[in-house]
Design a protein around this motif. Structure first.
Motif, mmCIF file in Angstrom:
data_model
loop_
_atom_site.group_PDB
_atom_site.id
_atom_site.type_symbol
_atom_site.label_atom_id
_atom_site.label_comp_id
_atom_site.label_asym_id
_atom_site.label_seq_id
_atom_site.Cartn_x
_atom_site.Cartn_y
_atom_site.Cartn_z
ATOM 1 N N ALA A 122 40.810 41.645 37.723
ATOM 2 C CA ALA A 122 41.144 40.567 36.794
ATOM 3 C C ALA A 122 42.489 39.954 37.153
ATOM 4 C CB ALA A 122 41.155 41.094 35.360
ATOM 5 N N CYS A 123 43.456 40.802 37.509
ATOM 6 C CA CYS A 123 44.775 40.295 37.910
ATOM 7 C C CYS A 123 44.660 39.385 39.120
ATOM 8 C CB CYS A 123 45.719 41.470 38.228
ATOM 9 S SG CYS A 123 46.302 42.384 36.799
ATOM 10 N N GLU A 124 43.894 39.798 40.108
ATOM 11 C CA GLU A 124 43.757 38.991 41.319
ATOM 12 C C GLU A 124 43.082 37.657 41.016
ATOM 13 O OE1 GLU A 124 45.006 39.413 44.478
ATOM 14 O OE2 GLU A 124 46.143 40.887 43.322
ATOM 15 N N ALA A 125 42.088 37.669 40.138
ATOM 16 C CA ALA A 125 41.417 36.423 39.766
ATOM 17 C C ALA A 125 42.390 35.479 39.058
ATOM 18 C CB ALA A 125 40.215 36.720 38.865
ATOM 19 N N SER B 146 36.656 47.008 28.502
ATOM 20 C CA SER B 146 37.091 46.005 29.472
ATOM 21 C C SER B 146 38.524 45.600 29.168
ATOM 22 C CB SER B 146 36.183 44.769 29.432
ATOM 23 O OG SER B 146 36.351 44.083 28.203
ATOM 24 N N PRO B 147 39.280 45.185 30.201
ATOM 25 C CA PRO B 147 40.614 44.635 29.961
ATOM 26 C C PRO B 147 40.495 43.191 29.505
ATOM 27 C CG PRO B 147 40.154 44.635 32.306
ATOM 28 C CD PRO B 147 38.956 45.247 31.635
ATOM 29 N N GLN B 148 41.244 42.824 28.462
ATOM 30 C CA GLN B 148 41.248 41.449 27.969
ATOM 31 C C GLN B 148 42.683 40.938 27.953
ATOM 32 O OE1 GLN B 148 38.459 39.422 27.044
ATOM 33 N NE2 GLN B 148 37.484 41.073 28.217
ATOM 34 N N LEU B 149 42.884 39.804 28.591
ATOM 35 C CA LEU B 149 44.225 39.253 28.741
ATOM 36 C C LEU B 149 44.843 38.927 27.388
ATOM 37 C CD1 LEU B 149 46.405 38.189 30.763
ATOM 38 C CD2 LEU B 149 45.291 35.959 30.579
ATOM 39 N N ILE B 150 46.051 39.405 27.177
ATOM 40 C CA ILE B 150 46.805 39.113 25.961
ATOM 41 C C ILE B 150 47.841 38.030 26.231
ATOM 42 C CG2 ILE B 150 48.267 40.057 24.142
ATOM 43 C CD1 ILE B 150 45.358 41.113 24.200
ATOM 44 N N SER C 282 37.715 38.436 31.757
ATOM 45 C CA SER C 282 38.796 39.180 31.113
ATOM 46 C C SER C 282 39.827 38.273 30.452
ATOM 47 C CB SER C 282 39.495 40.098 32.126
ATOM 48 O OG SER C 282 38.674 41.192 32.464
ATOM 49 N N VAL C 283 39.541 36.972 30.410
ATOM 50 C CA VAL C 283 40.442 36.019 29.760
ATOM 51 C C VAL C 283 39.758 35.474 28.511
ATOM 52 C CG1 VAL C 283 41.723 33.858 29.979
ATOM 53 C CG2 VAL C 283 41.521 35.392 31.954
ATOM 54 N N PRO C 284 40.231 35.820 27.318
ATOM 55 C CA PRO C 284 39.623 35.286 26.084
ATOM 56 C C PRO C 284 39.706 33.756 26.058
ATOM 57 C CG PRO C 284 41.150 37.084 25.590
ATOM 58 C CD PRO C 284 41.348 36.739 27.034
#
Length: 398
Positions: free
Chosen positions: A55-58, A107-111, A276-278
């Motif tokens: 997710a970070c790389e994306a 899953s990781p979700q971007l805050i 992973s980005v709301p």
């Protein structure tokens, strides 16, 4: 997230381990940690590690495609534009809540994104303190550093970014009243690791375009500023008197340029797209059929002191005139996934910290910062009467 390791850790945990860690903080920095430290680190398995880093790389790939000068012109008030070259963002933190969907999948979700230095020197100390005082940690197979770093290469990288070719005496860590900040423990760790002075912005002397600070009766030229002043915080101090501001034309190199805080930390969430980005929308671009109960309202710039609204209404939204400087961000549900030796599980927020690599011309992951909580929002400054919550660090499975 690794049940066997967690069960063994909890079973063998002793309060004396935690007390030993706290004593290590006191002996190293001369005071207790200003914010609560959790009793436990977090153990993250290979699957979740891959999800987070993918997710970070994306996100980084999408950042590379943005025209940040257009972002600056669109969102930043003109009088806040730095006259010095913006350069590259030396630091980036990518914050994820570890969340659970309706089917129970994690899953990781971007805050949020934070183009601003975080606790880069304190986090390695905390990891080592856990390893020193907790014999119930796994012996092998878990690391808190990222990108293949050892402690030596990590601090060499940090030194190169912050000091460059300058004498440490000519580089300062700058903050507003640093002795009052809860992050002052990291200031002390930085001073110990890099040998640079921690200087209050109010004590810096400006002569023409040059800045100075005083030390042992000497006036010392400042060549580089490792900036820890968040511009929003300046508004919390009434009648604050300084000899310069962050946006003066100065003969100094910013690590990192203040504009990056605005351009990345504040403005760009609605421009990103990933599982992973709301979903998020600028307030002047929201769909007409949006369900407000699923969103929180955030100001892009909180100069007026207005914070996050967890329950926005149409009445509230329609009353906002400066709509382009607000956004709606979809709510996420943190998973209470960390079993604790209490009656409640803990939730996790994971920040992956990046440093700019001049050699590779890109941001590289180096270390992590982890926070734990049991309430609806994770904040290490609140809910401090509970246990097995607070500031922590994650150990990733190899």
């Amino acid at each position: 997230m690794i049940s066997g390791v967690r069960e063994a850790f909890n079973r063998d945990f002793k309060q004396s381990y935690y007390e030993g860690l706290q004593q290590e903080v006191l002996q190293t920095f001369g005071e207790p940690c200003p914010f609560r430290i959790s009793e436990t680190p977090v153990f993250i398995d290979r699957e979740m590690k891959k999800k987070v880093l993918d997710a970070c790389e994306a996100i980084l790939e999408q950042l590379d495609q943005l025209e940040f000068e257009e972002v600056r012109q669109r969102f930043m008030p003109k009088h806040l534009h730095s006259p010095t070259p913006v350069g590259n963002p030396h630091f980036l933190g990518i914050d994820f809540g570890i969340c659970q969907d309706e089917e129970g999948n994690l899953s990781p979700q971007l805050i949020e994104l934070q183009a601003f230095p975080s606790l880069f020197c304190y986090q390695p100390f905390l990891a080592k303190a856990f390893k020193k005082h907790y014999p119930n940690l796994p012996d092998k197979g878990y690391h808190y550093l990222l990108g293949g770093h050892t402690e030596e290469t990590y601090f060499n990288t940090l030194r190169e970014v912050i000091l460059g070719e300058e004498d440490p005496e000519n580089v300062i860590l700058m903050e507003i009243y640093p002795e009052k900040q809860k992050t002052r423990i990291d200031f002390s760790a930085t001073q110990q690791a890099l040998g640079i002075a921690v200087v209050c912005m109010t004590k810096i002397i400006k002569e023409g375009k040059q800045l100075y600070y005083e030390k042992d009766g000497r006036k010392i030229r400042i060549s580089r500023i490792y900036n820890r002043v968040i511009f929003d915080d300046l508004y919390q101090f009434k009648d604050l008197k300084t000899n310069f501001n962050l946006f003066d034309d100065l003969d100094v190199e910013w690590i990192t340029n203040p504009d990056w805080f605005f351009m990345i930390s504040k403005c760009i969430m609605p421009m990103l797209s990933h599982e992973s980005v709301p979903n998020s929308y600028y307030l002047d671009e929201i769909p007409k059929d949006i369900d407000l109960s699923e969103y929180v309202l955030k100001p892009l710039f909180s100069f007026a002191g207005k914070g996050v609204n967890l329950e926005p209404t149409w009445e509230l939204l329609n009353s906002i005139e400066d709509r382009k400087n607000y956004m709606l961000q979809q709510k996420v549900t943190y998973a209470p996934l960390i079993k604790t030796n209490t009656d409640k599980n803990a939730k996790v927020e994971l920040r992956i910290l990046y440093i700019w690599s001049e050699e590779e011309g890109k941001l590289k992951p180096v270390v992590n910062l982890t926070r734990m909580g049991k309430g609806p929002m994770i904040n290490v400054s609140h809910l401090t009467n509970d246990s097995w919550i607070g500031s922590s660090i994650s150990f990733f499975e190899d």
